[in-house]
Design an enzyme around this catalytic site. Structure first.
Site, PDB file in Angstrom:
ATOM      1  N   ASP A   9       0.851  -1.120   0.144  1.00  0.00           N
ATOM      2  CA  ASP A   9       0.186  -0.094  -0.084  1.00  0.00           C
ATOM      3  C   ASP A   9       0.810   1.219  -0.059  1.00  0.00           C
ATOM      4  O   ASP A   9       1.783   1.199   0.574  1.00  0.00           O
ATOM      5  CB  ASP A   9      -0.808  -0.010   1.418  1.00  0.00           C
ATOM      6  CG  ASP A   9      -2.351   0.886   1.196  1.00  0.00           C
ATOM      7  OD1 ASP A   9      -2.408   1.455   0.005  1.00  0.00           O
ATOM      8  OD2 ASP A   9      -2.825   1.240   2.129  1.00  0.00           O
TER       9      ASP A   9
HETATM   10  C1  LIG Z   1       4.329  -6.896 -12.015  1.00  0.00           C
HETATM   11  C2  LIG Z   1       3.597  -6.700 -10.760  1.00  0.00           C
HETATM   12  C3  LIG Z   1       2.880  -7.854  -9.655  1.00  0.00           C
HETATM   13  C4  LIG Z   1       3.485  -5.383 -10.393  1.00  0.00           C
HETATM   14  C5  LIG Z   1       2.809  -5.169  -8.675  1.00  0.00           C
HETATM   15  C6  LIG Z   1       2.551  -3.361  -8.987  1.00  0.00           C
HETATM   16  C7  LIG Z   1       2.010  -2.885  -7.703  1.00  0.00           C
HETATM   17  C8  LIG Z   1       2.932  -2.371  -6.699  1.00  0.00           C
HETATM   18  C9  LIG Z   1       0.688  -2.855  -7.451  1.00  0.00           C
HETATM   19  C10 LIG Z   1       0.190  -2.212  -6.320  1.00  0.00           C
HETATM   20  C11 LIG Z   1      -1.275  -2.194  -6.556  1.00  0.00           C
HETATM   21  C12 LIG Z   1      -2.269  -1.378  -5.738  1.00  0.00           C
HETATM   22  C13 LIG Z   1      -3.744  -1.090  -6.080  1.00  0.00           C
HETATM   23  C14 LIG Z   1      -1.759  -0.904  -4.263  1.00  0.00           C
HETATM   24  C15 LIG Z   1      -2.363  -0.342  -3.220  1.00  0.00           C
HETATM   25  O1  LIG Z   1      -1.726   1.043  -3.029  1.00  0.00           O
HETATM   26  P1  LIG Z   1      -2.260   2.477  -3.854  1.00  0.00           P
HETATM   27  O2  LIG Z   1      -1.401   2.515  -4.905  1.00  0.00           O
HETATM   28  O3  LIG Z   1      -3.687   2.409  -4.031  1.00  0.00           O
HETATM   29  O4  LIG Z   1      -1.421   3.455  -2.823  1.00  0.00           O
HETATM   30  P2  LIG Z   1      -2.472   4.629  -2.004  1.00  0.00           P
HETATM   31  O5  LIG Z   1      -2.893   4.153  -0.854  1.00  0.00           O
HETATM   32  O6  LIG Z   1      -1.457   5.797  -1.780  1.00  0.00           O
HETATM   33  O7  LIG Z   1      -3.364   5.234  -2.989  1.00  0.00           O
END
Ligand SMILES: CC(C)=CCC/C(C)=C/CC/C(C)=C/COP(=O)(O)OP(=O)(O)O
Length: 305
Positions: free
Chosen positions: A84
């Protein structure tokens, strides 16, 4: 700049030919005919843990690189991560959201490399939840392209480093090309034994439990089981985590200072130790991971006994 795992520079190797019957495309066939490896209850997991771990090869170099203070005999075999804080990381730097996700991929690569080095056998990551489909279309499309790019670019590493890739979730919702890439990669790496990366995409704990119930109901309807046969063990054979021989997560890490499970592996986390880190996922590196593992090694796990 293309990303890559940092084991060492490598040429891209293309995955071998596609599966003839991808399981998620033919759930009915899969439910009735495909053999599934049995999983036991959480308590039995704890008891059989050691024996199962020996089924995987541990390279001598893996066991020699533990940082000071980290005990080999108390290492978690399966770590789960809610990655996250990628968007917040980007916004804090006045960068576009996609830079946050790209930095998140780099962080994941670092953690995979460390797991291999320190002898952790399975890492499950929540890469895209069933609810993430409701994010802005442009963001969803970017994430899909990132999954495709990430998996293609690291294919060579997975083979060379003996890494197995498994994908769990409702993959039928993904673009066809991405579905095919994932199925091919799963099939091509299924005999790799050093380390397993489980990527949860279009996944939620509710989805997993519901699809397992549907499979059991279908088996009952076909007369293969009686409703009264259904127990913890049968249920676990139908959960998507039946893709690993290893027990359910020993440790769940969530980054970014949020104290929630957010519908990740609800069944599988029953006895998991929880660790919440303040760092945003792109900032979560070796030092933070070590802190989480040291905290885990202080815990007393009693499984209700
Ligand atoms: C190839 C592969 C497996 C890649 C993975 C890429 C990756 C890091 C995906 C995470 C996606 C996600 C929805 C994270 C949640 O945090 P957020 O981004 O919603 O963060 P926030 O809480 O700050 O909005």
């Amino acid at each position: 700049m293309p990303f890559s795992l940092h084991f060492s520079p490598t040429p891209l190797i293309t995955a071998p030919s596609p599966l003839s019957k991808p399981s998620f495309l033919v759930p009915y066939y899969h439910t009735l005919h495909a053999p599934k490896s049995p999983l036991c209850s959480s308590m039995e997991h704890a008891l059989t843990h050691q024996g199962k771990q020996e089924a995987f090869d541990l390279r001598p170099e893996d066991s020699q690189t533990l940082p000071l203070g980290l005990r080999r005999d108390a290492m978690p075999s399966h770590v789960a991560v809610i990655m996250d804080g990628n968007r917040r990381w980007a916004r804090l730097r006045d960068l576009p959201v996609r830079s946050g996700y790209e930095a998140g991929v780099e962080s994941l690569r670092k953690i995979v490399e460390i797991c291999c080095k320190w002898g952790i056998k399975v890492l499950s990551v929540f890469a895209f939840s069933s609810d993430n489909w409701f994010r802005p279309k442009v963001e969803v499309e970017f994430l899909m392209s990132l999954f495709e790019r990430g998996m293609q670019e690291d294919t060579g590493i997975f083979f060379r480093e003996n890494i197995r890739i498994s994908v769990i979730g409702d993959l039928t919702k993904l673009p066809k090309a991405l579905q095919e890439l994932m199925v091919n990669l799963e099939e091509a790496t299924k005999n790799n034994t050093r380390f397993q990366l489980i990527v949860a995409v279009s996944y939620s704990g509710h989805y997993d439990v519901v699809q397992a119930c549907q499979r059991l109901a279908l088996k009952a309807k076909c007369g293969l089981i009686e409703p009264s046969d259904i127990n913890v063990s049968l249920m676990e054979q139908e959960l998507e985590t039946n893709c690993t021989e290893f027990p359910h997560p020993d440790l769940l890490i969530r980054t970014s200072g949020e104290f929630r499970i957010s519908n990740f592996m609800l069944w599988q986390l029953a006895y998991t130790e929880l660790y919440f880190a303040q760092s945003l996922w792109p900032d979560f590196g070796e030092a933070e991971f070590l802190k989480a593992l040291l905290a885990f090694q202080q815990r007393q796990r009693r499984y209700g006994v």
